[in-house]
Design a protein around this motif. Structure first.
Motif, PDB file in Angstrom:
ATOM      1  N   GLU A   1     -34.291 -20.705  23.908  1.00  0.00           N
ATOM      2  CA  GLU A   1     -33.718 -19.373  23.673  1.00  0.00           C
ATOM      3  C   GLU A   1     -34.014 -18.836  22.279  1.00  0.00           C
ATOM      4  O   GLU A   1     -34.026 -17.622  22.077  1.00  0.00           O
ATOM      5  N   ILE A   2     -34.242 -19.715  21.317  1.00  0.00           N
ATOM      6  CA  ILE A   2     -34.371 -19.289  19.923  1.00  0.00           C
ATOM      7  C   ILE A   2     -35.654 -18.492  19.709  1.00  0.00           C
ATOM      8  O   ILE A   2     -36.754 -18.940  20.042  1.00  0.00           O
ATOM      9  N   GLU A   3     -35.520 -17.296  19.119  1.00  0.00           N
ATOM     10  CA  GLU A   3     -36.671 -16.433  18.857  1.00  0.00           C
ATOM     11  C   GLU A   3     -37.054 -16.393  17.380  1.00  0.00           C
ATOM     12  O   GLU A   3     -38.140 -15.940  17.024  1.00  0.00           O
ATOM     13  N   LEU A   4     -36.152 -16.836  16.523  1.00  0.00           N
ATOM     14  CA  LEU A   4     -36.419 -16.905  15.085  1.00  0.00           C
ATOM     15  C   LEU A   4     -35.511 -17.971  14.489  1.00  0.00           C
ATOM     16  O   LEU A   4     -34.312 -17.994  14.766  1.00  0.00           O
ATOM     17  N   VAL A   5     -36.099 -18.845  13.664  1.00  0.00           N
ATOM     18  CA  VAL A   5     -35.320 -19.870  12.972  1.00  0.00           C
ATOM     19  C   VAL A   5     -35.190 -19.477  11.516  1.00  0.00           C
ATOM     20  O   VAL A   5     -36.172 -19.089  10.867  1.00  0.00           O
TER      21      VAL A   5
ATOM     22  N   LEU B   1     -34.466  -7.805   9.895  1.00  0.00           N
ATOM     23  CA  LEU B   1     -35.045  -6.652  10.590  1.00  0.00           C
ATOM     24  C   LEU B   1     -36.565  -6.637  10.443  1.00  0.00           C
ATOM     25  O   LEU B   1     -37.297  -6.347  11.391  1.00  0.00           O
ATOM     26  N   SER B   2     -37.037  -6.960   9.244  1.00  0.00           N
ATOM     27  CA  SER B   2     -38.476  -7.000   9.004  1.00  0.00           C
ATOM     28  C   SER B   2     -39.139  -8.126   9.788  1.00  0.00           C
ATOM     29  O   SER B   2     -40.216  -7.944  10.372  1.00  0.00           O
ATOM     30  N   ALA B   3     -38.501  -9.299   9.803  1.00  0.00           N
ATOM     31  CA  ALA B   3     -39.053 -10.440  10.542  1.00  0.00           C
ATOM     32  C   ALA B   3     -39.134 -10.139  12.024  1.00  0.00           C
ATOM     33  O   ALA B   3     -40.147 -10.431  12.682  1.00  0.00           O
ATOM     34  N   ARG B   4     -38.079  -9.538  12.577  1.00  0.00           N
ATOM     35  CA  ARG B   4     -38.087  -9.200  14.007  1.00  0.00           C
ATOM     36  C   ARG B   4     -39.218  -8.226  14.335  1.00  0.00           C
ATOM     37  O   ARG B   4     -39.937  -8.410  15.335  1.00  0.00           O
ATOM     38  N   LYS B   5     -39.402  -7.225  13.493  1.00  0.00           N
ATOM     39  CA  LYS B   5     -40.458  -6.253  13.735  1.00  0.00           C
ATOM     40  C   LYS B   5     -41.828  -6.931  13.719  1.00  0.00           C
ATOM     41  O   LYS B   5     -42.691  -6.644  14.572  1.00  0.00           O
TER      42      LYS B   5
ATOM     43  N   PHE C   1     -45.288 -16.542  13.312  1.00  0.00           N
ATOM     44  CA  PHE C   1     -44.704 -15.848  12.165  1.00  0.00           C
ATOM     45  C   PHE C   1     -44.052 -16.832  11.199  1.00  0.00           C
ATOM     46  O   PHE C   1     -43.340 -17.759  11.601  1.00  0.00           O
ATOM     47  N   CYS C   2     -44.265 -16.592   9.900  1.00  0.00           N
ATOM     48  CA  CYS C   2     -43.638 -17.409   8.862  1.00  0.00           C
ATOM     49  C   CYS C   2     -43.413 -16.524   7.638  1.00  0.00           C
ATOM     50  O   CYS C   2     -44.349 -15.887   7.145  1.00  0.00           O
TER      51      CYS C   2
ATOM     52  N   ILE D   1     -47.905 -12.349  11.731  1.00  0.00           N
ATOM     53  CA  ILE D   1     -47.404 -13.637  11.243  1.00  0.00           C
ATOM     54  C   ILE D   1     -46.807 -13.535   9.840  1.00  0.00           C
ATOM     55  O   ILE D   1     -46.384 -14.538   9.266  1.00  0.00           O
ATOM     56  N   GLU D   2     -46.753 -12.324   9.284  1.00  0.00           N
ATOM     57  CA  GLU D   2     -46.174 -12.102   7.962  1.00  0.00           C
ATOM     58  C   GLU D   2     -45.573 -10.707   7.913  1.00  0.00           C
ATOM     59  O   GLU D   2     -45.843  -9.872   8.779  1.00  0.00           O
ATOM     60  N   THR D   3     -44.769 -10.457   6.889  1.00  0.00           N
ATOM     61  CA  THR D   3     -44.186  -9.137   6.717  1.00  0.00           C
ATOM     62  C   THR D   3     -44.975  -8.362   5.664  1.00  0.00           C
ATOM     63  O   THR D   3     -45.526  -8.960   4.740  1.00  0.00           O
ATOM     64  N   PRO D   4     -45.023  -7.043   5.766  1.00  0.00           N
ATOM     65  CA  PRO D   4     -45.717  -6.256   4.741  1.00  0.00           C
ATOM     66  C   PRO D   4     -44.964  -6.257   3.416  1.00  0.00           C
ATOM     67  O   PRO D   4     -45.572  -6.129   2.351  1.00  0.00           O
TER      68      PRO D   4
END
Length: 350
Positions: A65-69, A284-288, A118-119, A295-298
């Motif tokens: 179920e986990i989508e982000l750790v 919010l940024s990680a989810r987007k 993503f990391c 795999i990274e945020t801007p």
């Protein structure tokens, strides 16, 4: 809005702050909590009405179920847990500092790229709306050309095991330094031409208090003072040719005020309406990024994460300060080829 399910690793102070935020953030839920002691995880789960609690981190990454750790453990475990998540194809947001050195940082980021997972680093101030407004004002020349940045940041935290322990990658630099360095590097985004630093050390040989002088082209200079033994005023002042910006709380951006050359207030940046705690923006940024396949945020990309850690490594090499952790042997060999300063005096009774 589809609910985004987060798993938290660690049940300490920062994990509590993040959990308080996520329970109020629309579109997010905490699906599971994991700690090395099952009892701590169960207590945390009960406090925040989390359905699942695990006594191992492996159980959490195997939860479908986990989508982000979110990794909220001590510094020394960030690298191994980030790799655990990525190898399980779980997107991961790692609490700052991302790792304990640039060597392991690069290994993690390379692994994320190879597996297309993503990391990111949870350096929360870089995701705050007020940080964008601050940097936009500087770029537009509201205070003219930035010439000098002065930052002080310190708390009396010498009673904390995580600060005193080499095994936990402690010391003032990794725990506190990332915030004023972030503001400095963002305000003067160019390679320095020289860097000077000195420190006082705990009896455990970790840095207790640090002073940095960084010189840039065209006479630009930055000074940073860190302390894990004294609580300071915790202000950063960015001085330009037409005025200056005063920031109270380099780790939280509590007050950001622009002044003209006469010392008159010309603009004040407040947190946006509806702000929960400030921690929400990194999620919010990680989810987007995850939803759009990045795999990274801007806001805080992999290059910035690695550059920050490399800079901190350079200072530690000059001090001869290393941890009994992966990658440090390589760092120490590199330091052996550098001219080291003389021995420094431990802080008595610290």
């Amino acid at each position: 809005m589809i609910t985004f399910k987060v798993g938290i690793m660690g049940a300490g102070k920062i994990a509590h702050k993040v959990a308080e935020t996520l329970t109020k953030l629309e579109g997010f839920s905490i699906a599971a909590i994991a700690a090395r002691e099952k009892e701590r995880a169960e207590e945390f789960a009960k406090e925040f009405s989390i359905e699942k609690s695990y006594g191992s981190y492996e159980e959490l990454v195997n939860d479908p179920e986990i989508e982000l750790v979110y990794v909220a453990t001590v510094n020394s475990t960030h690298a191994e847990l980030a790799k655990l998540c990525i190898n399980a194809n779980k997107p991961v947001l790692v609490e700052k500092p991302f790792s304990h050195n640039a060597i392991t940082t690069k290994e993690i980021l390379d692994l994320a790229k190879a597996k297309n997972v993503f990391c990111g680093e949870a350096l929360w101030t870089k995701y705050m709306p007020q940080f964008f407004v601050l940097m936009d004002g500087i770029r537009k020349g509201v205070i003219g050309d930035v010439r000098f940045v002065n930052s002080t940041f310190g708390y009396a935290v010498a009673d904390k095991d995580r600060i005193l322990s080499p095994e936990l990658a402690g010391g003032a630099l990794l725990d506190l330094g990332i915030y004023p360095f972030n503001l400095t590097l963002s305000s003067i985004p160019m390679p320095p031409i020289s860097m000077i630093s000195s420190n006082l050390k705990f009896k455990t040989e970790l840095d207790a208090q640090d002073t940095f002088i960084i010189n840039y082209p065209q006479g630009r200079t930055a000074t940073i003072f860190l302390s894990a033994i004294n609580t300071l005023n915790n202000k950063t002042v960015i001085n330009g040719t037409k005025g200056y910006v005063e920031i109270t709380g380099p780790n939280s951006l509590d007050d950001v005020v622009f002044y003209n050359a006469l010392g008159e207030v010309i603009h004040k940046i407040d947190p946006p309406e509806g702000n929960i705690s400030g921690y929400e923006y990194q999620f919010l940024s990680a989810r987007k990024a995850i939803i759009t396949g990045n795999i990274e945020t801007p806001e805080h990309n992999h290059a910035a994460i690695l550059a920050n850690m490399s800079l901190l490594d350079n200072f530690r090499k000059s001090w001869g300060m290393f941890y009994p952790l992966p990658g440090e042997d390589v760092l120490q060999k590199a330091a052996d080829s550098m001219k080291r300063p003389g021995p420094e005096s431990p802080v008595k009774n610290a």
